[in-house]
Scaffold this motif. Structure first.
Motif, PDB file in Angstrom:
ATOM      1  N   GLN A 281      34.574 -46.918 -30.748  1.00 43.49           N
ATOM      2  CA  GLN A 281      34.126 -47.331 -32.071  1.00 43.49           C
ATOM      3  C   GLN A 281      32.628 -47.130 -32.286  1.00 43.49           C
ATOM      4  OE1 GLN A 281      35.808 -51.279 -32.263  1.00 43.49           O
ATOM      5  NE2 GLN A 281      37.256 -50.584 -33.810  1.00 43.49           N
ATOM      6  N   GLY A 282      31.823 -47.305 -31.262  1.00 45.27           N
ATOM      7  CA  GLY A 282      30.385 -47.096 -31.411  1.00 45.27           C
ATOM      8  C   GLY A 282      30.058 -45.665 -31.776  1.00 45.27           C
ATOM      9  N   ARG A 283      30.677 -44.734 -31.085  1.00 48.33           N
ATOM     10  CA  ARG A 283      30.449 -43.313 -31.401  1.00 48.33           C
ATOM     11  C   ARG A 283      31.014 -42.966 -32.772  1.00 48.33           C
ATOM     12  NH1 ARG A 283      32.610 -39.997 -26.420  1.00 48.33           N
ATOM     13  NH2 ARG A 283      34.427 -40.788 -27.491  1.00 48.33           N
ATOM     14  N   ASN A 284      32.180 -43.522 -33.090  1.00 48.69           N
ATOM     15  CA  ASN A 284      32.783 -43.251 -34.397  1.00 48.69           C
ATOM     16  C   ASN A 284      31.915 -43.801 -35.529  1.00 48.69           C
ATOM     17  OD1 ASN A 284      34.919 -42.043 -33.105  1.00 48.69           O
ATOM     18  ND2 ASN A 284      36.253 -43.819 -33.236  1.00 48.69           N
ATOM     19  N   LEU A 285      31.384 -44.980 -35.315  1.00 48.60           N
ATOM     20  CA  LEU A 285      30.506 -45.571 -36.310  1.00 48.60           C
ATOM     21  C   LEU A 285      29.218 -44.749 -36.453  1.00 48.60           C
ATOM     22  CD1 LEU A 285      29.883 -47.854 -38.280  1.00 48.60           C
ATOM     23  CD2 LEU A 285      28.966 -49.160 -36.346  1.00 48.60           C
ATOM     24  N   GLY A 286      28.671 -44.308 -35.338  1.00 48.63           N
ATOM     25  CA  GLY A 286      27.476 -43.465 -35.369  1.00 48.63           C
ATOM     26  C   GLY A 286      27.718 -42.175 -36.121  1.00 48.63           C
ATOM     27  N   LEU A 287      28.888 -41.564 -35.874  1.00 56.94           N
ATOM     28  CA  LEU A 287      29.250 -40.337 -36.583  1.00 56.94           C
ATOM     29  C   LEU A 287      29.359 -40.605 -38.083  1.00 56.94           C
ATOM     30  CD1 LEU A 287      30.272 -37.381 -36.702  1.00 56.94           C
ATOM     31  CD2 LEU A 287      32.575 -38.310 -36.363  1.00 56.94           C
TER      32      LEU A 287
END
Length: 149
Positions: free
Chosen positions: A38-44
């Motif tokens: 989720q952190g990477r998805n949110l960053g994207l």
């Protein structure tokens, strides 16, 4: 006034299309990834949306320039020192301030440019609201526009 309305329809169509395709790409990318990231998805999502908003504001900048210099249906005046030329960066700053509905007031549109300015503020508010909703769904682990969503 008709020219300002037609310009508004054109720029809203272009920017909405760009926004949709950016959100769709982000959503499809998230759907293909591990949703626990989720952190990477949110960053994207936040990164892509920020870039999309800046591009959309720049497109409005180009339309403001076209309206003022090409069609001569209005002007952009600075409240600072008289005689200082309005630069591309001034138009871009003005567009970003309008797109985000901040409305600083240090640059003032005249003539039919005021109509295009109002449309940008409305459209920017709409796109920012849609982006916020999208980000909330991504934070919840979803891929909002993907079939696997």
């Amino acid at each position: 006034m008709i020219q300002a309305m037609l310009l508004s329809i054109l720029v809203v169509g272009i920017c909405t299309t760009i926004h949709y395709f950016v959100l769709k790409w982000v959503s499809d990318t998230i759907a293909q990834r591990n949703r626990t990231a989720q952190g990477r998805n949110l960053g994207l999502a936040v990164g892509a949306i920020t870039i999309a908003h800046v591009i959309e504001a720049f497109i409005y900048t180009l339309f403001f320039l076209w309206a003022v210099q090409g069609l001569q249906i209005g002007a952009l005046n600075a409240s600072g020192p008289a005689g200082a030329p309005i630069t591309l960066m001034d138009y871009f700053y003005f567009s970003l301030v309008n797109f985000t509905t901040l409305g600083r007031g240090d640059l003032t549109p005249l003539g039919h440019l005021r109509f295009l300015t109002g449309i940008e503020a409305f459209h920017g508010f709409l796109m920012i609201t849609a982006s916020g909703s999208f980000v909330l769904q991504v934070m919840g682990g979803g891929a909002p526009l993907s079939k696997e969503g």
